[in-house]
Design a protein around this motif. Structure first.
Motif, PDB file in Angstrom:
ATOM      1  N   SER A   1       2.088  -5.911 -15.967  1.00 28.85           N
ATOM      2  CA  SER A   1       0.775  -6.092 -16.564  1.00 28.85           C
ATOM      3  C   SER A   1      -0.232  -6.029 -15.421  1.00 28.85           C
ATOM      4  CB  SER A   1       0.685  -7.432 -17.303  1.00 28.85           C
ATOM      5  OG  SER A   1      -0.566  -7.566 -17.945  1.00 28.85           O
ATOM      6  N   SER A   2      -0.892  -4.879 -15.295  1.00 32.25           N
ATOM      7  CA  SER A   2      -1.769  -4.652 -14.147  1.00 32.25           C
ATOM      8  C   SER A   2      -2.892  -3.706 -14.547  1.00 32.25           C
ATOM      9  CB  SER A   2      -0.973  -4.049 -12.978  1.00 32.25           C
ATOM     10  OG  SER A   2      -1.842  -3.529 -11.981  1.00 32.25           O
ATOM     11  N   PRO A   3      -4.116  -4.046 -14.205  1.00 26.45           N
ATOM     12  CA  PRO A   3      -5.234  -3.156 -14.541  1.00 26.45           C
ATOM     13  C   PRO A   3      -5.366  -1.978 -13.579  1.00 26.45           C
ATOM     14  CG  PRO A   3      -6.060  -5.115 -13.434  1.00 26.45           C
ATOM     15  CD  PRO A   3      -4.583  -5.323 -13.631  1.00 26.45           C
ATOM     16  N   THR A   4      -4.667  -2.018 -12.426  1.00 24.62           N
ATOM     17  CA  THR A   4      -4.863  -0.997 -11.395  1.00 24.62           C
ATOM     18  C   THR A   4      -3.671  -0.071 -11.201  1.00 24.62           C
ATOM     19  OG1 THR A   4      -4.066  -2.502  -9.655  1.00 24.62           O
ATOM     20  CG2 THR A   4      -6.441  -2.500 -10.123  1.00 24.62           C
ATOM     21  N   ILE A   5      -2.481  -0.459 -11.657  1.00 23.07           N
ATOM     22  CA  ILE A   5      -1.280   0.337 -11.384  1.00 23.07           C
ATOM     23  C   ILE A   5      -1.395   1.717 -12.025  1.00 23.07           C
ATOM     24  CG2 ILE A   5       0.085  -0.430 -13.372  1.00 23.07           C
ATOM     25  CD1 ILE A   5       1.551  -0.271  -9.884  1.00 23.07           C
ATOM     26  N   ARG A   6      -1.159   2.760 -11.208  1.00 21.09           N
ATOM     27  CA  ARG A   6      -1.274   4.143 -11.681  1.00 21.09           C
ATOM     28  C   ARG A   6       0.079   4.846 -11.737  1.00 21.09           C
ATOM     29  NH1 ARG A   6      -4.816   6.905  -7.529  1.00 21.09           N
ATOM     30  NH2 ARG A   6      -4.339   8.693  -8.858  1.00 21.09           N
ATOM     31  N   SER A   7       1.012   4.425 -10.896  1.00 17.87           N
ATOM     32  CA  SER A   7       2.292   5.123 -10.808  1.00 17.87           C
ATOM     33  C   SER A   7       3.416   4.115 -10.624  1.00 17.87           C
ATOM     34  CB  SER A   7       2.267   6.104  -9.629  1.00 17.87           C
ATOM     35  OG  SER A   7       3.486   6.793  -9.522  1.00 17.87           O
ATOM     36  N   ILE A   8       4.448   4.224 -11.473  1.00 25.32           N
ATOM     37  CA  ILE A   8       5.639   3.375 -11.363  1.00 25.32           C
ATOM     38  C   ILE A   8       6.857   4.279 -11.306  1.00 25.32           C
ATOM     39  CG2 ILE A   8       7.072   1.621 -12.473  1.00 25.32           C
ATOM     40  CD1 ILE A   8       4.563   0.616 -13.885  1.00 25.32           C
ATOM     41  N   GLY A   9       7.676   4.086 -10.287  1.00 24.48           N
ATOM     42  CA  GLY A   9       8.933   4.810 -10.174  1.00 24.48           C
ATOM     43  C   GLY A   9      10.056   3.826  -9.946  1.00 24.48           C
ATOM     44  N   PHE A  10      11.226   4.105 -10.500  1.00 27.82           N
ATOM     45  CA  PHE A  10      12.345   3.197 -10.282  1.00 27.82           C
ATOM     46  C   PHE A  10      13.659   3.945 -10.300  1.00 27.82           C
ATOM     47  CE2 PHE A  10      11.978   3.388 -14.848  1.00 27.82           C
ATOM     48  CZ  PHE A  10      13.279   3.277 -15.325  1.00 27.82           C
TER      49      PHE A  10
END
Length: 311
Positions: free
Chosen positions: A52-61
């Motif tokens: 839950s983040s207003p700034t996160i643009r990219s998530i990789g896992f």
């Protein structure tokens, strides 16, 4: 100590082979108020991650972890995107499982089977790799169970790049995903061939058009294309004959692509009857390997290539 860390100006974070608890990771992420890029590579101790983040643009896992370092590790089993108004890219990099068919059909504990739930990601543009290692994908009220559509009640019109990996070229499966993502412009598909035919003889129903094929799909890449069997030829031909705004279709193959083979493909794929008059068809000998980068399309190939092109 992770719970007390604060990085008020940190924008990019990669954790690789880190052992930590769920509480510690969530506390650490809450201490990164302007974080834009997060890459988790084989972390241990976190079974469920909630973003839950207003700034996160990219998530990789990437779930896979060396079991000889930690016995019976707790690997990531669930990723929940609760509220990510800026998220544009959700990237899953567990692709090493694919060569071993038995490990796909009989989970042996070395490969994480992940559930992904996307609750709020209103501008998500790039999604993949969606594969059998994802046991469940929930997008609003739409549910895919083991790559098969259980319910198709929500459409995500923001997704422009979709990356799929399956056992065999299954046209029914891909069409269901295209219905869920009607504005896809780039489609990457990697298949691992089964002896059993996938029966890719689907005819396009003009009375029930697929918006993606009619208006948006500009590029299709098929990785591990063989071109010798009716199922993979039929799969590819569906896009040749029905993608009306297609600009480029790339076939990544291990064949020699000599003149005779190319001429045979031209006939079998019915390229003279292509739906898009300006489409180019390229046959290449290379391997599609995604990289976790911040460029516009992380699956776009920029390395050396040996290719043959036809109109």
């Amino acid at each position: 100590m992770a719970a007390s860390l604060n990085f008020p100006r940190l924008k990019q974070l990669t954790l690789r082979g880190v052992i930590m608890s769920e509480d510690a990771l969530h506390s650490m992420l809450s201490g990164c108020p302007v974080l834009e890029s997060l890459f988790l590579n084989g972390i241990v101790g976190v079974g469920c991650l909630r973003i839950s983040s207003p700034t996160i643009r990219s998530i990789g896992f990437r779930v896979r972890f060396n079991r000889y370092i930690v016995q019976n590790p707790t690997l990531l089993q669930e990723l929940v995107i609760e509220n990510a108004p800026s998220l544009q890219r959700l990237l899953h990099y567990d692709r090493e499982f694919a060569p071993s068919l038995q490990r796909l059909l009989h989970y042996d504990g070395e490969i994480g089977l992940v559930t992904i739930r996307v609750m709020q990601a209103p501008i998500l543009e790039i999604l993949g790799i969606l594969s059998p290692s994802i046991s469940k994908l929930v997008l609003g009220t739409t549910v895919f169970q083991g790559m098969c559509a259980i319910s198709l009640t929500t459409s995500m019109h923001t997704v422009k790049v979709l990356v799929l990996q399956s056992l065999g070229l299954n046209l029914d499966l891909v069409v269901d995903f295209l219905k869920c993502f009607p504005c896809v412009e780039k489609l990457y598909i990697t298949s691992f061939t089964l002896k059993k035919s996938m029966k890719n003889a689907m005819s396009y129903n003009r009375l029930d058009p697929i918006a993606c094929l009619e208006l948006h799909l500009k590029k299709v890449v098929i990785n591990n294309y063989c071109g010798r069997w009716p199922d993979d030829v039929g799969f590819a031909k569906f896009f040749v004959l029905n993608a009306k705004v297609l600009r480029e279709m790339i076939f990544i193959t291990s064949d020699n692509c000599d003149d005779k083979w190319m001429a045979n493909q031209h006939i079998r794929l019915q390229l003279n009857n292509k739906a898009s008059s300006g489409a180019l068809f390229t046959f290449e000998r290379r391997c599609l390997v995604p990289t976790f980068s911040l460029k516009a399309d992380p699956f776009e190939w920029s390395g050396p290539r040996e290719w043959h092109r036809m109109r």
